[in-house]
Design an enzyme around this catalytic site. Structure first.
Site, PDB file in Angstrom:
ATOM      1  N   SER A  33      23.011 -58.421  22.759  1.00 17.99           N
ATOM      2  CA  SER A  33      22.725 -57.143  23.412  1.00 17.99           C
ATOM      3  C   SER A  33      23.999 -56.405  23.784  1.00 17.99           C
ATOM      4  O   SER A  33      25.039 -57.014  24.013  1.00 17.99           O
ATOM      5  CB  SER A  33      21.926 -57.390  24.690  1.00 17.99           C
ATOM      6  N   ASN A  79     -17.011  -4.754   1.450  1.00 15.75           N
ATOM      7  CA  ASN A  79     -15.949  -4.978   0.480  1.00 15.75           C
ATOM      8  C   ASN A  79     -14.872  -5.878   1.078  1.00 15.75           C
ATOM      9  O   ASN A  79     -14.398  -5.641   2.176  1.00 15.75           O
ATOM     10  CB  ASN A  79     -15.344  -3.609   0.127  1.00 15.75           C
ATOM     11  N   GLY A  90     -15.313  -1.429   4.409  1.00 16.98           N
ATOM     12  CA  GLY A  90     -15.955  -0.563   3.429  1.00 16.98           C
ATOM     13  C   GLY A  90     -17.313  -1.151   3.070  1.00 16.98           C
ATOM     14  O   GLY A  90     -17.431  -2.364   2.865  1.00 16.98           O
ATOM     15  N   ARG A 142      -0.205  -4.900  14.767  1.00 20.51           N
ATOM     16  CA  ARG A 142      -0.931  -5.641  15.803  1.00 20.51           C
ATOM     17  C   ARG A 142      -0.455  -7.085  15.997  1.00 20.51           C
ATOM     18  O   ARG A 142      -0.868  -7.768  16.922  1.00 20.51           O
ATOM     19  CB  ARG A 142      -2.442  -5.616  15.503  1.00 20.51           C
TER      20      ARG A 142
HETATM   21  C1  UD1 Z   1      -9.633  -2.160   2.936  1.00 21.63           C
HETATM   22  C2  UD1 Z   1     -10.718  -1.563   2.046  1.00 21.63           C
HETATM   23  C3  UD1 Z   1     -12.091  -1.820   2.670  1.00 21.63           C
HETATM   24  C4  UD1 Z   1     -12.297  -3.299   2.885  1.00 21.63           C
HETATM   25  C5  UD1 Z   1     -11.142  -3.876   3.706  1.00 21.63           C
HETATM   26  C6  UD1 Z   1     -11.242  -5.376   3.747  1.00 21.63           C
HETATM   27  C7  UD1 Z   1      -9.698   0.351   0.960  1.00 21.63           C
HETATM   28  C8  UD1 Z   1      -9.580   1.821   0.942  1.00 21.63           C
HETATM   29  N1  UD1 Z   1     -10.491  -0.175   1.899  1.00 21.63           N
HETATM   30  O1  UD1 Z   1      -9.700  -1.450   4.171  1.00 21.63           O
HETATM   31  O2  UD1 Z   1     -13.111  -1.320   1.825  1.00 21.63           O
HETATM   32  O3  UD1 Z   1     -13.533  -3.518   3.536  1.00 21.63           O
HETATM   33  O4  UD1 Z   1      -9.874  -3.552   3.093  1.00 21.63           O
HETATM   34  O5  UD1 Z   1     -10.300  -5.874   4.627  1.00 21.63           O
HETATM   35  O6  UD1 Z   1      -9.139  -0.306   0.118  1.00 21.63           O
HETATM   36  N2  UD1 Z   1      -1.804  -1.987   1.877  1.00 21.63           N
HETATM   37  C9  UD1 Z   1      -0.651  -1.746   1.184  1.00 21.63           C
HETATM   38  N3  UD1 Z   1      -0.252  -0.480   0.960  1.00 21.63           N
HETATM   39  C10 UD1 Z   1      -0.964   0.596   1.403  1.00 21.63           C
HETATM   40  C11 UD1 Z   1      -2.153   0.331   2.117  1.00 21.63           C
HETATM   41  C12 UD1 Z   1      -2.554  -0.957   2.333  1.00 21.63           C
HETATM   42  O7  UD1 Z   1       0.029  -2.697   0.749  1.00 21.63           O
HETATM   43  O8  UD1 Z   1      -0.543   1.721   1.158  1.00 21.63           O
HETATM   44  C13 UD1 Z   1      -2.223  -3.364   2.111  1.00 21.63           C
HETATM   45  C14 UD1 Z   1      -2.195  -3.663   3.589  1.00 21.63           C
HETATM   46  O9  UD1 Z   1      -0.982  -4.266   3.948  1.00 21.63           O
HETATM   47  C15 UD1 Z   1      -3.327  -4.643   3.753  1.00 21.63           C
HETATM   48  C16 UD1 Z   1      -4.295  -4.260   2.646  1.00 21.63           C
HETATM   49  O10 UD1 Z   1      -3.558  -3.501   1.724  1.00 21.63           O
HETATM   50  O11 UD1 Z   1      -2.924  -5.962   3.531  1.00 21.63           O
HETATM   51  C17 UD1 Z   1      -5.499  -3.512   3.152  1.00 21.63           C
HETATM   52  O12 UD1 Z   1      -5.098  -2.279   3.712  1.00 21.63           O
HETATM   53  P1  UD1 Z   1      -5.799  -1.631   4.958  1.00 21.63           P
HETATM   54  O13 UD1 Z   1      -5.274  -0.260   5.162  1.00 21.63           O
HETATM   55  O14 UD1 Z   1      -5.759  -2.559   6.099  1.00 21.63           O
HETATM   56  O15 UD1 Z   1      -7.280  -1.520   4.434  1.00 21.63           O
HETATM   57  P2  UD1 Z   1      -8.561  -1.497   5.294  1.00 21.63           P
HETATM   58  O16 UD1 Z   1      -8.601  -0.228   6.049  1.00 21.63           O
HETATM   59  O17 UD1 Z   1      -8.687  -2.756   6.037  1.00 21.63           O
END
Ligand code: UD1
Ligand code: CA
Length: 453
Positions: free
Chosen positions: A402, A166, A136, A15
């Site tokens: 100057s 969370n 979450g 995004r």
């Molecule tokens: C996650 C939490 C959610 C919380 C939210 C807060 C989980 C399952 N959920 O959701 O409870 O409210 O964050 O913002 O943890 N990332 C990786 N590798 C991966 C997946 C994610 O490095 O395989 C990193 C992403 O780059 C990001 C962060 O982890 O910076 C969060 O991942 P994202 O998938 O955005 O989690 P949310 O769905 O936002």
């Protein structure tokens, strides 16, 4: 217990609509992930592990100054999967704190609270939001103990009403975290390994779950798009402006100063609108910074006046100097006390001696200038012969008329007077007068050419 910090930075950041990996987008001129790294170091982390994925080479290259271990998450299979990648590198006897490379403004104090809570337990940072959609939700039992976390996409309508969410940030002993994560699966609506699933497992395992909360919700806000990045930038800048004013700095408008680095500004400094301070900037007491000034890695003494629209970079300005308006001090410009540099003057790699003045439309580069020198308008040090740079040396009490060119290398000794319009190519000894111009001719009866009809 020693601390290991795991920073999740594998996300793509679709995004942002950018060729730059999300965690490298800058807040206050510093990559997002560097803010998180700095916080980890400020907490005294013994080791920092960065989990990278998208744009990994670029991230590692930009952050090569980090004292960190880099672990690649080849496929993004969820936050739980991401943390698991760290286990080969992390010291499992340590307390492990999980941070996010795109959540830049978490305060050290907030995390310290969380770490204090986590001793021997599992601690999570939660926050109450009016609009909890997307996050979450924290599940609690009748004794108010945390029993689990349910993701937005898996939550029942009832659970969706819960406002405590969370933040993703948590702390736990390494061994315990590893054991819990080994038992999670990906049987959920997104088919991901959720880090959040460890809370339900911990509860079943009788591991106490503690929660801490940040003072302000911006501390746990992540950056997913450029709007959120700009919002956090403004919050960051407002906090700095507040701190400056609290310390006795006067700001014409706290919403119109940007600090992108370390500003060490004494009390009773006045800063007018639209100042940009980058890198290490020091400003001494009683100094006055006019509107629209850009000051980069520079030291400004006490009672200095910088007038409107000046640009300073790697410059030193000693006490009681006056600069501008519209002056440019380039790297290694050094103004000694009481010196004056006026409008449309460029100074580079030059010492301007005590009380000396370069007031109008001049270029002074690669120059050593003594005390109480007066440099007239339009003076140029010709420091470059097309191949090499050469030095101009000017003694004390010199008067430069100057429109003079000083063709370097050239030395002008103390007390010399240079008549206006001179091209000085040879050294001049003490107290001499130098004139280099053809004698003036006045021709009488001269008729101007007339336009042909
Ligand atoms: C996650 C939490 C959610 C919380 C939210 C807060 C989980 C399952 N959920 O959701 O409870 O409210 O964050 O913002 O943890 N990332 C990786 N590798 C991966 C997946 C994610 O490095 O395989 C990193 C992403 O780059 C990001 C962060 O982890 O910076 C969060 O991942 P994202 O998938 O955005 O989690 P949310 O769905 O936002
Ligand atoms: Ca997700």
């Amino acid at each position: 217990m020693s601390l290991s910090v795991v920073i999740l930075a594998a996300g793509k950041g679709t995004r942002m609509k950018s060729g730059t990996p999300k965690v490298l987008h800058k807040l206050a001129n510093k990559p997002l992930v560097e803010h998180v790294y700095t916080t980890a170091k400020d907490l005294g982390a013994e080791e920092v592990i960065v989990i990278y994925g998208h744009g990994g080479d670029q991230v590692k290259e930009t952050c090569k100054h980090f004292d960190a271990k880099w672990v690649e998450q080849k496929e993004q299979l969820g936050t739980g999967h991401a943390v698991m990648q760290a286990f080969d590198s992390v010291n499992l006897n340590n307390n492990v704190l999980v941070l996010y490379g795109d959540v830049p403004l978490t305060k050290k104090e907030t995390l310290q609270d969380l770490l204090n809570d986590s001793q021997g337990k599992l601690a999570l940072l939660s926050v109450n939001l009016d609009k909890p959609f997307g996050y979450g939700r924290i599940l609690r039992n009748e004794k108010n103990q945390v029993t689990g976390i349910v993701e937005q996409k898996d939550a029942t309508p009832e659970q969706q009403e819960i406002q405590e969410v969370n933040t993703g940030i948590l702390a736990c002993n390494g061994e315990t975290l590893k054991r819990l994560l080994n038992n999670i699966d990906n049987k959920n609506s997104q088919g991901e390994y959720y880090l959040t699933d460890i809370f339900e497992l911990a509860e079943k395992d009788n591991i106490e779950i503690k929660t801490a909360q940040p003072e302000a919700s911006y501390e746990v806000e992540g950056v997913n798009n450029r709007l959120q990045l700009a919002t956090l930038e403004r919050i960051f800048q407002k906090n700095i402006a507040d701190e400056l004013m609290t310390n006795g700095v006067a700001l014409a408008d706290p919403a119109r100063i940007d600090v992108r680095g370390n500003a060490d500004i004494s009390n009773d400094v006045y800063i007018d609108i639209n100042a940009v301070l980058e890198g290490d900037v020091k400003i001494g007491s009683g100094s006055n910074i006019g509107p629209n000034c850009v000051i980069i890695n520079s030291t400004i003494g006490e009672n200095v006046t910088i007038k409107a629209n000046c640009i300073l970079e790697n410059a030193i300005v000693e006490n009681n100097c006056e600069v501008g308006p519209y002056a440019r001090l380039r790297p290694e410009a050094h103004l000694s006390q009481n010196a004056k540099v006026g409008n449309f003057v460029e100074i580079k790699k030059a010492n301007i001696g005590e009380g000396s003045k370069v007031n109008h439309l001049s270029y002074i580069g690669d120059t050593e200038m003594g005390k109480n020198v007066n440099v007239g308008a339009g003076t140029i040090t010709c420091n470059y012969d097309g191949a090499n740079k050469h030095k101009t040396i000017i003694g004390d009490n010199v008067f430069v008329g100057s429109d003079t060119q000083l063709v370097a290398p050239v030395t002008i000794e103390d007390g010399v007077t240079i008549g206006a319009g001179a091209t000085v190519t040879k050294d001049v000894a003490e107290n001499m007068l130098v004139i280099s111009r053809s004698p003036q001719k006045s021709i009488s009866g001269w008729e101007r050419p007339k336009k042909k009809k």
